[in-house]
Write a protein that holds these residues in place. Sequence first.
Motif, mmCIF file in Angstrom:
data_model
loop_
_atom_site.group_PDB
_atom_site.id
_atom_site.type_symbol
_atom_site.label_atom_id
_atom_site.label_comp_id
_atom_site.label_asym_id
_atom_site.label_seq_id
_atom_site.Cartn_x
_atom_site.Cartn_y
_atom_site.Cartn_z
ATOM 1 N N PHE A 298 0.803 -1.205 -0.083
ATOM 2 C CA PHE A 298 0.096 -0.064 0.133
ATOM 3 C C PHE A 298 0.675 1.359 0.154
ATOM 4 N N TRP A 310 -1.552 -4.354 -11.952
ATOM 5 C CA TRP A 310 -3.013 -3.919 -11.887
ATOM 6 C C TRP A 310 -3.705 -4.243 -12.986
ATOM 7 N N ILE A 317 3.852 2.055 -6.592
ATOM 8 C CA ILE A 317 3.162 2.328 -5.264
ATOM 9 C C ILE A 317 4.341 2.825 -4.687
ATOM 10 N N ALA A 323 -1.637 4.261 -4.131
ATOM 11 C CA ALA A 323 -2.376 3.111 -4.121
ATOM 12 C C ALA A 323 -4.026 3.607 -4.183
ATOM 13 N N PHE A 328 -7.236 1.411 -4.317
ATOM 14 C CA PHE A 328 -6.940 0.350 -3.127
ATOM 15 C C PHE A 328 -7.335 1.094 -1.712
#
Length: 493
Positions: A298, A310, A317, A323, A328
Amino acid sequence: MDIILKEITKSFGQNRVLRGVNLHIRPGEIHALMGENGAGKSTMMNILTGLLKADSGTIIVDGQEVVYKNNLEAEQHGITFIHQELNIWQNLTVLENLFMLKQPKNRFGLIDFKKMKEIALAKCKEVGIDLPLDAIAGTCSVGQQQMVEIIRALMSNAQVVIMDEPTAALTERETNRLFEVMARLKKQGVSIIYISHRMEEVFANCDTITVMRDGQTISTRPTEETTMEQIVTDMVGRTIDEYYPARTTIPGEEVFRVEHFTQPGVFKDISFNLRKGEILGVSGLMGAGRTEIMRAIFGVDPHESGKLFWHGREIHINKPKDAIDYGFGFVTESRKTEGLVLDFSIANNIALPSDSRLAHHFWINGKEEFTFAQKLAIALGVKAQDIHLPVGTLSGGNQQKVVIAKWLGMDPQLIILDEPTRGIDVGAKKDIYDLMNKLTEQGVSIIMVSSELPEVLGMSDRIMVIHEGTVAGILESQGATQESVITLATGGK
């Protein structure tokens, strides 16, 4: 020590928290106090120990009616409350913590450290606890810090020790050690009031169970004469037929992939994938690196090497905002220190990550923020008289719902839940499980880190097991057992 609480009532303004509570604690028993968050358990214990004053009712200790002016007076009379948030001075030694404000002096009026150590060692030996007396308390594990609190209580000749969620942050080994100590204290005639949501622990270690609901005592039964099903019914006022709701969502195509993620000394060569609408459970022993991996994914913590993908495209990130921009969300392990601003209102907390969307020309529309937060609070069943109240006034379960609401307001496509049900009651757990199922039906993918094996087995489509910072294996939930997960978590094959 024999303690009886009769018809205790307490209100905070218009909010009636206790409605005629009755409780009887007998000498040398381990008495579990159970109930949903907000049932009044902690309030009742705060009244017993003088932190709060009852509106009406009677407290009788060894046949005499008492009212303690404060917790210090309660301690002087042998009743100690070990709160979930431990009262430890992190920058002092363990020995100094044990004798805080009670240091013995020598004939020159100086602190007698030699005598302090003799007294502490004798008490540790008596109870069977080994403490690093010269270590700085902040460097000790949570389990060791909890033992410091217990020894400190016993050195004040405590006859009743109240423990509020004592195993919430302990490793399995530390938990077992705590229960051994509790058994020794019981043999010495010390009573323990054990506040917990963990059914297995209560049934294995407690003599009596009292259940509270909505500020009232619903039942008191010897443990051997009741069942988990009966306790759940008493707690929530209804039967919970399926504790873990059936997984009806069939995971779709891969949406997220991690390849060779590494941070030297923390985790190494972490690789896994996540499908659309899937719940990937992450299990492992405390300290295995589960949380550290999620924090690095994260962008909270760094990583040295590895790749993230992704929907098939490599992404980078480096900080949480990156994120969040990818859709996210991250419900962190510690809701109080990382997930919430306790002095802010419930509405402010829910709207916090979405403020940029609610702002117009650098000003946040208060009415729009309230409507936004109110809708999410209702959807998640946050129990509060007014969402303008500080979020710190809510029970643990409702605080957790606010944290989840905060991220759901951003319409995430992937959400990481780190210990999503830690320290919350059975009713709130069921609400969160139902919400997880609903989210996956909408195509949201979930990574769930949990220390509770039944939860991992009951809610996951697949289970990734972490051992000493590496992926020990990934199991399909169908056919996985507690034994197979524990085997991988401890380095077995």
